[in-house]
Every structure is written in structure tokens, then in C-alpha cells.
Design an enzyme around this catalytic site. Structure first.
Site, PDB file in Angstrom:
ATOM      1  N   HIS A   1      48.326  29.219  52.766  1.00  0.00           N
ATOM      2  CA  HIS A   1      48.354  28.057  51.880  1.00  0.00           C
ATOM      3  C   HIS A   1      46.952  27.474  51.665  1.00  0.00           C
ATOM      4  CE1 HIS A   1      52.634  27.512  51.021  1.00  0.00           C
ATOM      5  NE2 HIS A   1      52.842  27.995  52.239  1.00  0.00           N
TER       6      HIS A   1
ATOM      7  N   ASP B   1      44.742  29.634  49.598  1.00  0.00           N
ATOM      8  CA  ASP B   1      44.193  30.386  48.463  1.00  0.00           C
ATOM      9  C   ASP B   1      44.119  29.526  47.208  1.00  0.00           C
ATOM     10  OD1 ASP B   1      47.000  30.465  48.360  1.00  0.00           O
ATOM     11  OD2 ASP B   1      47.033  32.397  47.313  1.00  0.00           O
TER      12      ASP B   1
ATOM     13  N   SER C   1      56.774  41.041  47.381  1.00  0.00           N
ATOM     14  CA  SER C   1      57.400  42.011  46.481  1.00  0.00           C
ATOM     15  C   SER C   1      57.096  41.669  45.031  1.00  0.00           C
ATOM     16  CB  SER C   1      58.914  42.050  46.713  1.00  0.00           C
ATOM     17  OG  SER C   1      59.498  40.771  46.536  1.00  0.00           O
ATOM     18  N   SER C   2      57.036  40.378  44.708  1.00  0.00           N
ATOM     19  CA  SER C   2      56.766  39.980  43.319  1.00  0.00           C
ATOM     20  C   SER C   2      55.392  40.453  42.874  1.00  0.00           C
ATOM     21  CB  SER C   2      56.887  38.462  43.156  1.00  0.00           C
ATOM     22  OG  SER C   2      55.992  37.787  44.016  1.00  0.00           O
TER      23      SER C   2
ATOM     24  N   ASP D   1      47.925  37.167  46.766  1.00  0.00           N
ATOM     25  CA  ASP D   1      48.946  38.206  46.800  1.00  0.00           C
ATOM     26  C   ASP D   1      48.628  39.329  45.822  1.00  0.00           C
ATOM     27  OD1 ASP D   1      50.114  36.508  48.584  1.00  0.00           O
ATOM     28  OD2 ASP D   1      51.818  35.981  47.311  1.00  0.00           O
TER      29      ASP D   1
ATOM     30  N   TYR E   1      57.151  25.015  47.459  1.00  0.00           N
ATOM     31  CA  TYR E   1      55.805  25.574  47.305  1.00  0.00           C
ATOM     32  C   TYR E   1      54.991  24.783  46.278  1.00  0.00           C
ATOM     33  CZ  TYR E   1      52.124  29.009  46.343  1.00  0.00           C
ATOM     34  OH  TYR E   1      50.918  29.637  46.172  1.00  0.00           O
TER      35      TYR E   1
END
Length: 376
Positions: free
Chosen positions: A24, A26, A116-117, A161, A211
Site C-alpha cells: 500500500h 505504490d 490475477s487481474s 502489479d 481499497y
């Protein structure tokens, strides 16, 4: 749907990721330390000579058709929205888009916090690059994938990510400066220890979670602090010492969120020093501190992740454990003595089920390259 590689022209992969430390931060301009995993999303690809992108999955019965002249229309899709968003931002960036068939084979567990996204977005964009031959770099792919997630899917994410998924290197961690998008590759040499990933198996949905609320709170903290020091461009600019001089300007949850970001950025700095010096014991301590901060100050863990990390930390062969990813479910990573991994996993899974009722899952995964592309 079964895979017959003879039916396809290309095979394009992108990785899931694990973040070793730096959670948390980035989207606050901080440095993070992710690594790309051998768990990947693979796109089998062929042109079809139409104005449509047809998508199928090896693990789902669905089949989705996207009109490349109307890509804005698919944000509502339960399956295929990440692919549609990726194609949309590719098109919006001015790159050619032609009809194709895609078969998705995703080995990154959904809802696990292993991105995964990002793997889906990056592999879809890399597939479009492969199909058109456009000279787009992996870093540019990562930035386009971030745009897809933020502008199309509605998840106000940072760059970590997608960058890790696109630009990972085998057996390397990535010290990524999220403000400058500069990356230093750090050999992932853990000595007598292994990195163990365990999923708490409590699914999460980040768009519907807190988030975006956390991101808003950090932005509020930054706005307040800049009234006292306009030179602060992001929370990651602050050292722990500088934050202590200014924290009086903040209160309550907003102060807690900012404190986590500042201290977590410092933990990343210390972690890289430890890895370069072979001080894996200190790295383990930093993982424990990170989890405590994510639980107490940032409040993104929850009962299940706290239980999983606590159980892991109680095993004598474990020198550190913390949640990885955005939280609200997903995985922990633990540093465990290599010759005790089997016992550690058995102990942790059994104790976790006893305490929570959930069946956790251990993932065997190596540290891998990000994007790969193969002509079949």
C-alpha cells in the site's frame, strides 16, 4: 475448453506477482519489492479476419465476443471486462486493433492477492502487441494495463502489479520506484530459507472493498501535510523522522494511514539492504513489522489474514510472515527454513482451519520472467 496448441498461432504469458515488502505504498510514490511468479495467465491467440475479439476460457464455460468498434460497452461484464479494458486502452493509445480469437488459461488463483487481474491485462496487451507487431515496450504494456484497471475496471491502483507482471525476471526481486518507474533488479537469494505462499481462501473483491477508501485517506493526508511543507510531492518523500515532526497536523485514521506508508517505505529500504548483505533474519523481522502495521495502522488484514500470519509466526522454522497484496483476503508470505517447509505448511494449514473454519491453500510457485511470447 481443452487446449490444442496446433489450433493456435501464438502463446503469450504474463505472470502473477508476490510482493515481498512495501504494501500500500505504490500509489503513494513509494518503492516496492515485488517478484513475478511462475503462476501465469496464458493467452492462446490467432487472428480471425473480423472486427470481433472472441474470448474463451479453459476453466469457464462462457464465451464472450467484443466488437472492436464498441469496446466501451463491456465494463459490466463479469468475465471479459479486463480483456475489454485492455483492448480499449490499446486502441485509445492509437495502436491498430484487429479481430482475433483468444483462449485464456489462468493459473493465478482468483481473489488470492497474487494479481490475477494484472496478469490478465498484461497478457492481453502483450497478445495484441504480438498480433500487430507494434514496437511497444514491456514497461509501456505495464502502464497501459494500469490504465485499463483504473479507467475501465474502476480500481484506482498503483503501478506495482502490472509492472511486476510485465517486467519480472527469473530469480530476481524488483526494487521499483513507483514515482519514477525506475527499477533495480535484486538477486532473490534467501540462503537456507524459502518463501512460502499460503492463501487464506477468503475471497476478496478490491473494487467493492475499502481499497479506494484507503487511497483517498492517504491523499487527504498528503494534502494536509503539503500545507506545512509544499515540497512534499508524495507521502513516500517523508522519512520517519520528518513524519514525526509533522504528524501533529494529522489525526485519527488519516494519521494512521500516513504513518504506515512512511514506515513501510523505510522497511523496504532496510529489506533491500538486508538482502544484499545476506541478513535474511532481519528481513524476517521486517515482514512481521509490516504485517503488524498493515493490521493495526492500515486495517487491511482482517481476522483470517491475521490468524494465518500469527500461526505462521508461531512455527519455530518461520522467521517472518505477513500478508501480501492489497489485503481483505488473499495470501501471506513466510520466510521458512528450507528443510522444514513441509512441516511448516502442514502445521499452518491445520491450525488455521482449527481457528477460522477456512481451508487455506499452499501454492508452489517459483520466481519467473514476466511476459513471454511464443510462435506456435
Amino acid at each position: 475448453m481443452q487446449i490444442n496448441e496446433k489450433d493456435w498461432e501464438y502463446k503469450v504469458c504474463a505472470s502473477g506477482r508476490v510482493n515481498i515488502i512495501g504494501e500500500h505504498v505504490d500509489y503513494c510514490g513509494g518503492k516496492v519489492l515485488p517478484a513475478a511468479l511462475s503462476l501465469k495467465n496464458t493467452v492462446y491467440l490467432r487472428p480471425n479476419g473480423t472486427n470481433e475479439i472472441n474470448i474463451e476460457w479453459t476453466t469457464l464455460p462462457e464465451r464472450v465476443t467484443l466488437d472492436i468498434n464498441n469496446l466501451e460497452a463491456y465494463k459490466h461484464l463479469k468475465f471479459g471486462n479486463y480483456q475489454a479494458g485492455s483492448a480499449f486502452v490499446w486502441q485509445q493509445a492509437g495502436y491498430p486493433l484487429t479481430g482475433c480469437d483468444m483462449l485464456m488459461d489462468c493459473k493465478v488463483p482468483f481473489g488470492s492477492g497474487l494479481s490475477s487481474s494484472a496478469a490478465i491485462e498484461v497478457s492481453t496487451l502483450a497478445a495484441l502487441r504480438t498480433l500487430t507487431g507494434e514496437p511497444v515496450t514491456d514497461v509501456e504494456i505495464a502502464l497501459l494495463a494500469q490504465r485499463a484497471e483504473r479507467e475501465y475496471v474502476g480500481m484506482n491502483c498503483g503501478i506495482m502489479d502490472q509492472y511486476a507482471s510485465a517486467c519480472g525476471k527469473a530469480n530476481k526481486a524488483m526494487l521499483l520506484d513507483c514515482k519514477t518507474i525506475q527499477c533495480e533488479y535484486i538477486p532473490l537469494e534467501l540462503g537456507d530459507y524459502s518463501l512460502v505462499i499460503i492463501d487464506c481462501r477468503k475471497p476478496h473483491n478490491l473494487v467493492d472493498s475499502k481499497y479506494n477508501e484507503r487511497r483517498s485517506e492517504t491523499e487527504q493526508a498528503l494534502q494536509t501535510l503539503r500545507k506545512y511543507d509544499p515540497a512534499i510531492s508524495c507521502l513516500a518523500d517523508l522519512t520517519p523522522e520528518a513524519f514525526r515532526r509533522l504528524e501533529h497536523a494529522l489525526s485519527g485514521k488519516v494519521r494512521d494511514r500516513a504513518q504506515h506508508v512512511v514506515q513501510e517505505c523505510d522497511r523496504v529500504r532496510l529489506a533491500v539492504e538486508c538482502m544484499k548483505e545476506g541478513r535474511i533474519d532481519i528481513l524476517g523481522m521486517l515482514l512481521n513489522e509490516s504485517h503488524e502495521s498493515l493490521s493495526r495502522l492500515y486495517e487491511v488484514t482482517g481476522r483470517e489474514l491475521d490468524a494465518l500470519a500469527s500461526i505462521a509466526q508461531s512455527h519455530p522454522a518461520c522467521i517472518g510472515s505477513r500478508m501480501t497484496g492489497a489485503g481483505f483476503g488473499g495470501c501471506t508470505i513466510s520466510l521458512v527454513q528450507r528443510d522444514a517447509v513441509t512441516d511448516f505448511v502442514s502445521y499452518t494449514l491445520a491450525k488455521y482451519t482449527e481457528e477460522t473454519g477456512y481451508q487455506a491453500k499452499f501454492y508452489e510457485a517459483g520466481i519467473s520472467d514476466g511476459i513471454t511470447s511464443e510462435k506456435l
